[in-house]
Design a protein around this motif. Structure first.
Motif, short mmCIF file in Angstrom:
data_model
loop_
_atom_site.label_atom_id
_atom_site.label_comp_id
_atom_site.label_asym_id
_atom_site.label_seq_id
_atom_site.Cartn_x
_atom_site.Cartn_y
_atom_site.Cartn_z
N VAL A 184 -80.48 -55.36 36.92
CA VAL A 184 -79.60 -55.89 37.96
C VAL A 184 -79.13 -57.29 37.61
O VAL A 184 -77.95 -57.64 37.77
CB VAL A 184 -80.32 -55.87 39.32
CG1 VAL A 184 -79.52 -56.64 40.37
CG2 VAL A 184 -80.51 -54.44 39.78
N ILE A 185 -80.04 -58.15 37.12
CA ILE A 185 -79.65 -59.51 36.74
C ILE A 185 -78.64 -59.47 35.60
O ILE A 185 -77.62 -60.19 35.62
CB ILE A 185 -80.90 -60.31 36.34
CG1 ILE A 185 -81.80 -60.51 37.57
CG2 ILE A 185 -80.51 -61.66 35.76
CD1 ILE A 185 -83.09 -61.24 37.25
N ALA A 186 -78.89 -58.63 34.58
CA ALA A 186 -77.95 -58.54 33.47
C ALA A 186 -76.60 -57.99 33.92
O ALA A 186 -75.55 -58.49 33.51
CB ALA A 186 -78.55 -57.65 32.37
N GLY A 187 -76.61 -56.96 34.76
CA GLY A 187 -75.35 -56.40 35.24
C GLY A 187 -74.55 -57.38 36.07
O GLY A 187 -73.32 -57.47 35.94
N ALA A 188 -75.25 -58.15 36.93
CA ALA A 188 -74.55 -59.15 37.73
C ALA A 188 -73.98 -60.25 36.86
O ALA A 188 -72.89 -60.77 37.13
CB ALA A 188 -75.50 -59.73 38.78
N ALA A 189 -74.71 -60.64 35.81
CA ALA A 189 -74.21 -61.69 34.92
C ALA A 189 -72.99 -61.23 34.13
O ALA A 189 -72.09 -62.02 33.84
CB ALA A 189 -75.31 -62.13 33.96
N LEU A 236 -70.82 -58.34 34.94
CA LEU A 236 -69.71 -57.79 35.71
C LEU A 236 -69.75 -58.13 37.18
O LEU A 236 -68.99 -57.55 37.97
CB LEU A 236 -69.66 -56.27 35.55
CG LEU A 236 -69.47 -55.73 34.12
CD1 LEU A 236 -69.55 -54.23 34.11
CD2 LEU A 236 -68.14 -56.20 33.53
N GLY A 237 -70.62 -59.04 37.60
CA GLY A 237 -70.68 -59.43 38.99
C GLY A 237 -71.31 -58.35 39.86
O GLY A 237 -72.26 -57.67 39.46
N ALA A 238 -70.77 -58.19 41.07
CA ALA A 238 -71.33 -57.23 42.02
C ALA A 238 -71.24 -55.80 41.50
O ALA A 238 -72.14 -54.99 41.71
CB ALA A 238 -70.61 -57.36 43.37
N VAL A 239 -70.14 -55.49 40.81
CA VAL A 239 -69.99 -54.13 40.26
C VAL A 239 -71.08 -53.86 39.23
O VAL A 239 -71.69 -52.77 39.21
CB VAL A 239 -68.59 -53.96 39.65
CG1 VAL A 239 -68.47 -52.62 38.96
CG2 VAL A 239 -67.52 -54.10 40.72
N GLY A 240 -71.35 -54.83 38.38
CA GLY A 240 -72.40 -54.67 37.39
C GLY A 240 -73.77 -54.50 38.01
O GLY A 240 -74.59 -53.72 37.52
N ALA A 241 -74.02 -55.21 39.12
CA ALA A 241 -75.30 -55.06 39.80
C ALA A 241 -75.46 -53.67 40.39
O ALA A 241 -76.57 -53.11 40.42
CB ALA A 241 -75.44 -56.12 40.90
#
Length: 407
Positions: A337-342, A344-349
């Motif tokens: 979740v941390i990597a995805g948010a970093a 792509l933001g909310a979509v990545g999370a």
């Protein structure tokens, strides 16, 4: 030697003979002949890189929407495949799945909208009473002599400031409106690509495989199948946990006679399961706030039940349900979740955990594992536990022997 060569002199003749050659000599006062072409090629490559970078930055939103649509299609395709196996056309089956998901989302938003409107109306109706209580508390605590009429005069006196705030709010409304329109357009785009990827899943896979040699087609289809199973399994397990959570919280809210029990239970079920990391806290905060407006003791009961249910879900329900679908370690999920948010933001999370589950499936399928020999350096507490177990067993046998002799 001609007359013109005699007039040039020996140095000029040597320069003309050595540096004026076109074979492998030098040009323009010592410059190699390949250097101009290399410089032109370098400038062309730099220009192409800048053009590609500009194009990628302009299209990054499209790439993100395609990525989200791909993961959503992986989640919806199992249901469409089941209907297609029973004779339903894939386009019709995809449309029915979209309708079912849309009805669920609209129902969830409608329930929350009703709750929000009612709560705002209740707060607006109680506002005069709350303001009187606040003024009384300020007067008692800070030894002031404020009144509602005096506050109204001060507000009217500062009407210019209020107008400025109103103008700023109006400007923000235009900004929010444009953001809302952009969000609706992105949602429509993601939905369109999701429909295409789901309805035309076999054709998409056939098109991708047609670009690869036969030796690689099987590996691509295998990887695609892993992603399909892991993503669908993760969302299925989350949906089951959301239903169980909503049902359990609904029973609790009904028992304490909490208003909007069904809407709050659906809120808790959805937010706690589909919002990564902070979903549990957001899920429990709203019922606690609603309970505070009714009875503070009810808020305590809601908080206590939420904490207890979370422990039951983590240690009893979650392992049993995810064992049949997909199991992602909490530490891996948190890091994903941390990597995805970093990135792509909310979509990545939101898509981080399905992506982590898919990657975990790839690792488990393609990476070979070996049996680990017993070594105390792996688990340094294993020897101590074994010694304690031996001592307990020896004490148990001694008690049996003493008990037998006593008899």
């Amino acid at each position: 030697m001609t007359v013109s060569e005699e007039r040039k002199g020996p140095d000029e003749a040597a320069r003309a003979d050595g540096r004026g050659r076109t074979g492998g000599g030098l040009l323009w006062g010592g410059m190699p002949p390949w250097l101009p072409r290399a410089m032109v090629l370098f400038l062309v490559l730099v220009g192409l890189f800048q053009l590609a970078d500009w194009a990628f930055r302009q299209l990054i939103d499209l790439f993100v929407m395609l990525l989200v649509a791909f993961f959503m299609s992986l989640a919806l395709e199992p249901a469409v495949d089941r209907m297609a196996a029973r004779g339903v056309r894939r386009g019709v089956g995809t449309f029915l799945v979209f309708v079912a998901v849309g009805v669920a989302v609209v129902g969830f938003l409608a329930a929350l909208g009703t709750l929000l409107v009612d709560q705002v109306g209740k707060i607006a109706g109680d506002m005069p009473h709350l303001v009187d209580n606040l003024i009384g508390w300020v007067n008692r605590t800070f030894h002031q002599d404020l009144s509602l009429g005096e506050l109204q005069k001060r507000l009217l006196k500062d009407s210019g400031t209020i107008e400025g705030y109103a103008q700023q709010a109006a400007d923000n409304v235009w900004g929010v409106s444009s953001t809302l329109i952009g969000g609706l357009f992105q949602t429509f785009t993601v939905g369109l690509f999701t429909f295409y990827f789901t309805a035309e899943g076999p054709r998409v896979r056939r098109t991708v495989c047609s670009l690869l040699p036969p030796a690689k087609q099987g590996e691509v289809l295998r990887a695609w199948e892993i992603a399909l199973a892991k993503t669908g399994g993760y969302l299925y397990s989350r949906a089951v946990l959301a239903v169980v959570s909503a049902a359990g919280h609904w029973v609790m809210f009904v028992l304490i006679d909490l208003p909007y029990s069904a809407a709050l239970a659906i809120w808790v079920g959805v937010m706690s399961q589909f919002v990564p990391t902070i979903g549990t806290y957001l899920a429990g905060a709203l019922p606690v706030l609603v309970a505070l407006t009714v009875q503070p003791v009810d808020a305590l009961w809601v908080l206590l039940f939420t904490v207890v249910y979370q422990q039951i879900e983590n240690y009893l329900l979650h392992p049993r349900i995810t064992a049949r679908t997909v199991d992602v370690h909490p530490a891996v999920a948190f890091g994903a979740v941390i990597a995805g948010a970093a990135l792509l933001g909310a979509v990545g999370a939101l898509i981080a955990i399905p992506a982590a589950a898919t990657l975990q499936g790839f690792v488990g399928t393609y990476v070979r594992r070996y049996e680990v020999a017993t070594d105390p350096r792996i688990d340094r507490g294993e020897q101590r536990r074994a010694r304690r177990a031996l001592r307990r067993e020896a004490a148990r046998r001694l008690r049996r022997m003493v008990g037998g002799e006593g008899e």
